[in-house]
Design an enzyme around this catalytic site. Structure first.
Site, PDB file in Angstrom:
ATOM      1  N   HIS A 260      -7.342   7.417  -5.358  1.00  0.00           N
ATOM      2  CA  HIS A 260      -6.443   7.308  -4.209  1.00  0.00           C
ATOM      3  C   HIS A 260      -6.156   5.855  -3.812  1.00  0.00           C
ATOM      4  CE1 HIS A 260      -7.952  11.573  -3.297  1.00  0.00           C
ATOM      5  NE2 HIS A 260      -6.730  11.651  -3.757  1.00  0.00           N
TER       6      HIS A 260
ATOM      7  N   TYR B  62     -16.797   7.596  -6.110  1.00  0.00           N
ATOM      8  CA  TYR B  62     -15.358   7.805  -5.931  1.00  0.00           C
ATOM      9  C   TYR B  62     -14.530   6.562  -6.264  1.00  0.00           C
ATOM     10  CZ  TYR B  62     -11.295   8.876  -2.797  1.00  0.00           C
ATOM     11  OH  TYR B  62     -10.066   9.092  -2.243  1.00  0.00           O
TER      12      TYR B  62
ATOM     13  N   ASP C 265      -1.298  12.776  -4.682  1.00  0.00           N
ATOM     14  CA  ASP C 265      -2.310  13.792  -4.946  1.00  0.00           C
ATOM     15  C   ASP C 265      -2.033  15.041  -4.100  1.00  0.00           C
ATOM     16  OD1 ASP C 265      -4.624  15.081  -5.730  1.00  0.00           O
ATOM     17  OD2 ASP C 265      -5.893  14.007  -4.323  1.00  0.00           O
TER      18      ASP C 265
ATOM     19  N   CYS D  30     -10.421  15.282   4.039  1.00  0.00           N
ATOM     20  CA  CYS D  30     -10.422  14.833   5.431  1.00  0.00           C
ATOM     21  C   CYS D  30     -10.062  16.002   6.322  1.00  0.00           C
ATOM     22  CB  CYS D  30      -9.383  13.752   5.631  1.00  0.00           C
ATOM     23  SG  CYS D  30      -9.628  12.388   4.526  1.00  0.00           S
TER      24      CYS D  30
END
Ligand code: ADP
Ligand code: SF4
Length: 680
Positions: free
Chosen positions: A174, A171, A267, A31
């Site tokens: 997370h 994906y 993470d 991001c």
């Protein structure tokens, strides 16, 4: 310069399904607060990393359907063909430098409230959405919803190919996407073929990978991004349990494994909580169960650590988000045999904070991050000098060091004067506080660069007075003299000085001052809400004081929610034995006592013990008042406006960039993305 042959391995091409990456440097999806809202900035930021040698550049998360709308975050999105052009531009910017472009297809499912699209969120179960605790629920997907979902994902993969991408990332990580929600027991207690056993919970992810391979796998690589451990013990996936079993079940399905731990707070740990390569223990098994290339992240900035991770058989590619932000040219610097020029990430997460605030990410180490298009700033190139000016920079903190470094790079004659016996200003002092050692890289990178410049001289133990500055006879003076913490309690909560004797401040603590009696009771009063309160509390607790961390907020270090640290900080305070007192206002203080008032009930509580007050800072700008009108002088960094370290570095850099150019004070000092109205 010639490259150390030990590093040659990093520059070997890697085949990933039908495509080949030119080297092992993989800029993982990250991001950046630009995305669809500031696409011009996003495009040039990505292109810059390709220019700097990253072999694969991926987008941040790219939402592919309005039911996964992540407003207020500004990620990329590709809801229909109308979104293809700006993504194609990004692909072009990456391809221009011979790198591969990847796109991460994401649907945040029960994570998001769909504030913009007003669609009803979806997930494996009827659950309140997790983001911002919105009073909105995701509804449980039926089998027809799952079919729709697979179709959207397949269409998105085809659209990605149309946009020109080489790699599509599927994906499940997370705790942030529909397949990851299906995968975990805590989120999925369904009783159909998508719930129950691990095989069932993995079914959707497997189907998405298969669908993607089938639709675009002949020309695009299908990479999976997968969290092997959720760091929540038995309630979640564990690398030694279901995390490993899940990888084993689909080991050969994707073209590459990009593995990490979950969630984002775990993470992207800051350097205060995790060292370089901290994910290795969790992901080490992956290469043993698949023949496909494997990558992970872990704030790798040292080529030796990278080579070691490959040689030890842990990974094939070096994944990086933050190191690529701090230094877009990291691969090229290694390639060209000058690793000492790498601007190493300090692991502060200011980049993440700005993204979490829906603003273009900035970086403490790299002042050009986000300015590649807005200001046309290149991280490695800067215009040559336009005059023979000699510039005196007063203060060698982050602002002064960066100004001297970048002015020096332009070719100007620079003298840097520092009062203390060591350079670095607040960086040097703060990097000695618990957990902040890596921050010294801000100083060390700049000192290293300045060292090789014959046109930049630095003088330590040279506290400058106004008279000395005038006598020195420079053409211009940059005052980078920093700021000092207030001792009178004034800040956000207290608008007027707190009655009584002044408190100790972080400056005092860093200067070695301590409450009179070792081991006595100390209250750290934090009205700043960032890191300083908790690091001072931790330091004093380590030294044996009985520490209370009192804050005017409802939780300690509340701003560190944005840097993904708040939970880690609170846990550390508890383990360090620090008592936490929220909703307190410092209302009086004296020798060996202080008073806290509950800011909800108004109840005052007189307490024994000293107080360290962390509220606000005042610029050290007396020299400016004495010099203005007599010599061209400008204040930069904390001396102008106390702020975060990233701001001081940025202001130092800006001073150097703008030197000898005329800036219109009435104008907007950067390019802006203009939106084209659709109506009328
Ligand atoms: P910033 O974050 O803006 O760079 P810092 O507080 O980190 O600010 O650094 C300011 C530096 O300026 C400190 O190292 C301080 O010792 C130095 N300094 C302050 N006043 C003077 C002065 N009169 N002469 C030389 N150095 C000074
Ligand atoms: Fe690293 Fe901090 Fe820059 Fe982020 S802001 S890339 S954590 S130095």
């Amino acid at each position: 310069m010639t490259r150390d042959p030990r590093y040659d391995i990093l520059f070997e091409p890697i085949k990933i399904g039908p495509v080949t990456a030119p080297n092992r440097f993989y800029q993982v999806p990250h991001c950046n607060g630009m995305g669809r809202m500031f696409p011009d900035s996003m495009i040039d930021m990505r292109g810059m990393k390709a220019e700097g040698g990253w072999g694969i550049i991926t987008t941040e998360q790219c939402d592919f359907h309005p039911t996964g709308d992540v407003q207020p975050f500004t990620e990329t999105s590709m809801w229909d063909d109308g979104d293809v052009p700006y993504l194609s531009e990004m692909v072009n910017a990456v391809h221009e430098h011979g790198s591969l472009a990847g796109i991460e297809l994401v649907h945040n499912g029960q994570g998001t409230g769909c504030l913009y699209s007003r669609e009803t969120p979806i997930g494996p179960e009827h659950r309140p959405v997790s983001l911002h605790n919105h009073p909105i629920q995701a509804r449980a997907m039926g089998l027809s919803d799952i079919r729709d979902y697979r179709r959207w994902h397949r269409k998105a993969a085809l659209r990605a190919r149309k946009a020109g991408f080489d790699i599509v990332v599927v994906y499940a990580g997370h705790d942030g996407t529909v397949p990851s929600h299906f995968l975990t027991r805590e989120n999925n207690q369904r009783v159909d073929e998508y719930g129950g056993s691990l095989e069932n919970r993995l079914r959707l992810f497997r189907e998405l990978i298969e669908d993607t391979k089938e639709s675009v796998g002949d020309t695009m690589a299908v990479v999976v991004r997968f969290a092997v451990d959720e760091m929540m013990g038995k309630d979640g996936l564990e690398w030694a349990g279901e995390g490993k079993e899940a990888v084993e079940m689909i080991a050969e399905l994707p073209d590459m494994w990009d593995v990490n731990v979950s969630d984002w707070e775990n993470d992207s740990m800051t350097s205060r909580f995790a060292p370089e390569g901290y994910q290795e223990d969790y992901i080490a098994f992956v290469k043993q169960v698949t023949s496909k290339p494997v990558s992970t992240v872990g704030r790798y900035t040292s080529p030796d650590t990278m080579v070691s991770a490959i040689r030890r058989g842990l990974v094939d590619l070096i994944g990086a988000a933050r190191p690529s932000i701090a230094d877009p040219f990291l691969p090229n610097k290694i390639k060209e045999g000058r690793p000492e020029d790498i601007r190493e990430c300090i692991g502060c997460n200011i980049c993440a904070a700005w993204n979490n605030l829906s603003a273009p990410s900035r970086c403490t180490q790299n002042p050009t991050m986000g300015e590649e298009w807005r200001k046309g700033w290149h991280p490695e190139k800067i215009a040559a000098k336009e005059s023979e000016s000699h510039i005196l920079v007063v203060g060698a903190g982050p602002a002064g060091l960066e100004a001297a470094h970048s002015l020096g790079k332009r070719g100007y004659q620079v003298t840097l004067a520092e009062a203390r016996s060591e350079p670095g200003g607040r960086i040097t002092r703060e990097s000695r506080l618990p957990g902040l050692a890596e921050w010294a890289r801000v100083r060390d990178y700049r000192l290293g660069q300045i060292q090789g410049m014959t046109n930049v001289e630095m003088y330590l133990e040279s506290e400058m007075t106004a008279e000395q500055i005038l006598e020195f006879g420079a053409d211009h003076v940059a005052l980078a003299t920093g700021a000092i913490w207030r001792s009178d309690g004034v800040g956000r909560a207290n608008r007027f000085p707190v009655p009584g004797a002044g408190a100790l401040t972080p400056d005092d603590i860093m200067d070695g001052k301590r409450p009179a009696t070792p081991g006595s009771v100390v209250t750290v009063y934090d009205d700043d809400h960032y890191y300083m309160g908790s690091v001072v509390a931790e330091l004093l607790a380590i030294e044996g004081y009985q520490v209370t961390l009192a804050t005017s907020g409802s939780q300690i270090a509340s701003w560190t929610e944005y840097t993904l640290e708040q939970g880690h900080i609170e846990a550390r305070m508890v383990s360090a034995g620090v008592e936490i007192l929220p909703r307190q206002q410092l209302s009086a203080m004296g020798e060996g006592w202080h008073e806290l008032t509950n800011n909800l009930t108004g109840e005052a509580n007189k307490r024994d013990g000293s107080v360290v007050s962390i509220t606000a800072r005042l610029p050290r700008d007396e020299l400016f008042d004495a010099l203005k009108g007599k010599i061209p002088v400008r204040r930069i960094g904390d001396c102008f406006g106390p702020s975060i370290i990233a701001a001081a570095v940025y202001e130092g850099h800006r001073y150097a960039r703008e030197f000898d150019t005329k800036i219109d004070p009435d104008g907007v000092p950067f390019n802006r993305t203009r939106y084209q109205l659709q109506h009328g």
